[in-house]
Scaffold this active site. Structure first.
Site, short mmCIF file in Angstrom:
data_model
loop_
_atom_site.label_atom_id
_atom_site.label_comp_id
_atom_site.label_asym_id
_atom_site.label_seq_id
_atom_site.Cartn_x
_atom_site.Cartn_y
_atom_site.Cartn_z
N GLY A 91 0.77 -1.24 0.00
CA GLY A 91 0.00 0.00 0.00
C GLY A 91 0.81 1.29 0.00
O GLY A 91 0.30 2.34 0.39
N THR A 92 2.05 1.24 -0.51
CA THR A 92 2.82 2.49 -0.49
C THR A 92 2.26 3.51 -1.50
O THR A 92 2.30 4.72 -1.24
CB THR A 92 4.32 2.25 -0.77
OG1 THR A 92 4.49 1.74 -2.08
CG2 THR A 92 4.93 1.30 0.24
N HIS A 120 0.77 0.72 -13.00
CA HIS A 120 1.52 -0.48 -13.38
C HIS A 120 3.01 -0.13 -13.46
O HIS A 120 3.37 0.89 -14.06
CB HIS A 120 1.02 -1.02 -14.72
CG HIS A 120 1.68 -2.30 -15.09
ND1 HIS A 120 1.35 -3.51 -14.51
CD2 HIS A 120 2.70 -2.56 -15.96
CE1 HIS A 120 2.12 -4.46 -15.01
NE2 HIS A 120 2.95 -3.90 -15.89
N GLU A 156 9.53 4.86 -6.49
CA GLU A 156 9.60 6.27 -6.11
C GLU A 156 8.83 7.14 -7.13
O GLU A 156 8.09 8.05 -6.75
CB GLU A 156 11.08 6.67 -6.16
CG GLU A 156 11.54 7.69 -5.16
CD GLU A 156 13.06 7.83 -5.29
OE1 GLU A 156 13.77 6.97 -4.76
OE2 GLU A 156 13.50 8.78 -5.98
C1 GAR Z 1 3.31 -1.36 -7.32
O1 GAR Z 1 4.61 -1.44 -7.86
C2 GAR Z 1 2.28 -1.38 -8.43
O2 GAR Z 1 2.68 -0.67 -9.57
C3 GAR Z 1 2.17 -2.84 -8.70
O3 GAR Z 1 2.17 -3.43 -7.42
C4 GAR Z 1 2.97 -2.63 -6.55
C5 GAR Z 1 2.17 -2.34 -5.31
O4 GAR Z 1 2.96 -1.68 -4.37
N1 GAR Z 1 0.99 -3.16 -9.44
C6 GAR Z 1 0.95 -4.09 -10.39
O5 GAR Z 1 1.90 -4.81 -10.67
C7 GAR Z 1 -0.38 -4.24 -11.11
N2 GAR Z 1 -0.25 -5.01 -12.30
P1 GAR Z 1 2.27 -0.88 -3.18
O6 GAR Z 1 1.25 -1.84 -2.57
O7 GAR Z 1 3.40 -0.61 -2.23
O8 GAR Z 1 1.63 0.36 -3.73
#
Ligand code: GAR
Length: 206
Positions: free
Chosen positions: A11-12, A110, A173
């Site tokens: 969830g960042t 993405h 980032e």
């Molecule tokens: C992020 O890198 C996002 O772009 C990716 O999952 C990660 C979630 O990180 N999403 C995908 O790959 C969707 N196809 P987060 O939970 O720390 O925001």
């Protein structure tokens, strides 16, 4: 506009959007109505709670069909009446039941320059392929995997001494900056869609 955020994991990206909203740096957003996770133990849930945002946990039950699960998701979020759903690390592909039943807009972040490297672990796919540049993309969601019209993209160049981890971290980032920009563009209606091409108005702000 009222928005809702869907997550599955750390969830960042969600935190970055919420912080910008709480610090009044997210133009066009009136309320973050909820953070919904399809994973009970997603670490992002606690982060959302700590920020004072309403959380909803809605895992798919084993006996549920995808259709039934999507119908339950729609029913759960309906009372919040949000105009935009932000998929921020939400790792399920939404099907026709949900896309047809939700009348607002849906965007997704993405971690690659689409259409390259769709699906999971896009950063490692790009790293292993040996690309010189990858990055991140925010796009409208349709029923294809990472395939809807692109709103904005941010390139990230690979350095010679990058590892999979450092490359991934520098992409993340940029994701944190890009997602809020896209949320504002959509909430303020500062775009037009010509076929698959999204014209972002006021481009100088990007
Ligand atoms: C992020 O890198 C996002 O772009 C990716 O999952 C990660 C979630 O990180 N999403 C995908 O790959 C969707 N196809 P987060 O939970 O720390 O925001």
């Amino acid at each position: 506009m009222k928005i809702g955020i869907f997550i599955s994991g750390t969830g960042t990206n969600m935190v970055a959007v919420c912080r910008n909203f709480l610090e009044k740096r997210l133009e066009g957003v009136d309320e973050i109505s909820f953070v919904l996770s399809d994973k009970r133990n997603a670490p992002g849930l606690q982060k959302a709670e700590a920020l004072g945002i309403k959380t909803i946990v809605l895992p798919k039950r084993k006996e549920q069909t995808r259709e039934d699960y999507e119908a339950e998701m729609l029913k759960t979020i309906e009372p919040y009446n949000v105009g935009l759903l932000v998929l921020a690390g939400f790792m399920k592909v939404l099907g026709e039941r949900f896309l047809g039943g939700f009348h607002g807009k849906i965007i997704n972040i993405h971690p690659s320059l689409l259409p390259s490297f769709t699906g999971v672990n896009a950063q490692s796919q790009a790293f292993e392929y040996g690309v010189k540049v990858s990055g991140c993309t925010v796009h409208f969601v349709d029923s294809t995997l990472d395939g809807g019209p692109i709103i904005i993209q941010q390139p990230v160049f690979r350095k010679n001494d990058d590892t999979d981890e450092t490359f991934r971290a520098r992409i993340l980032e940029q994701e944190h900056i890009l997602l809020s920009k896209a949320v504002s563009i959509v909430c303020k209606g500062e775009y037009k869609i010509h076929g698959r091409y999204v014209v972002v108005l006021n481009q100088e702000e990007l």
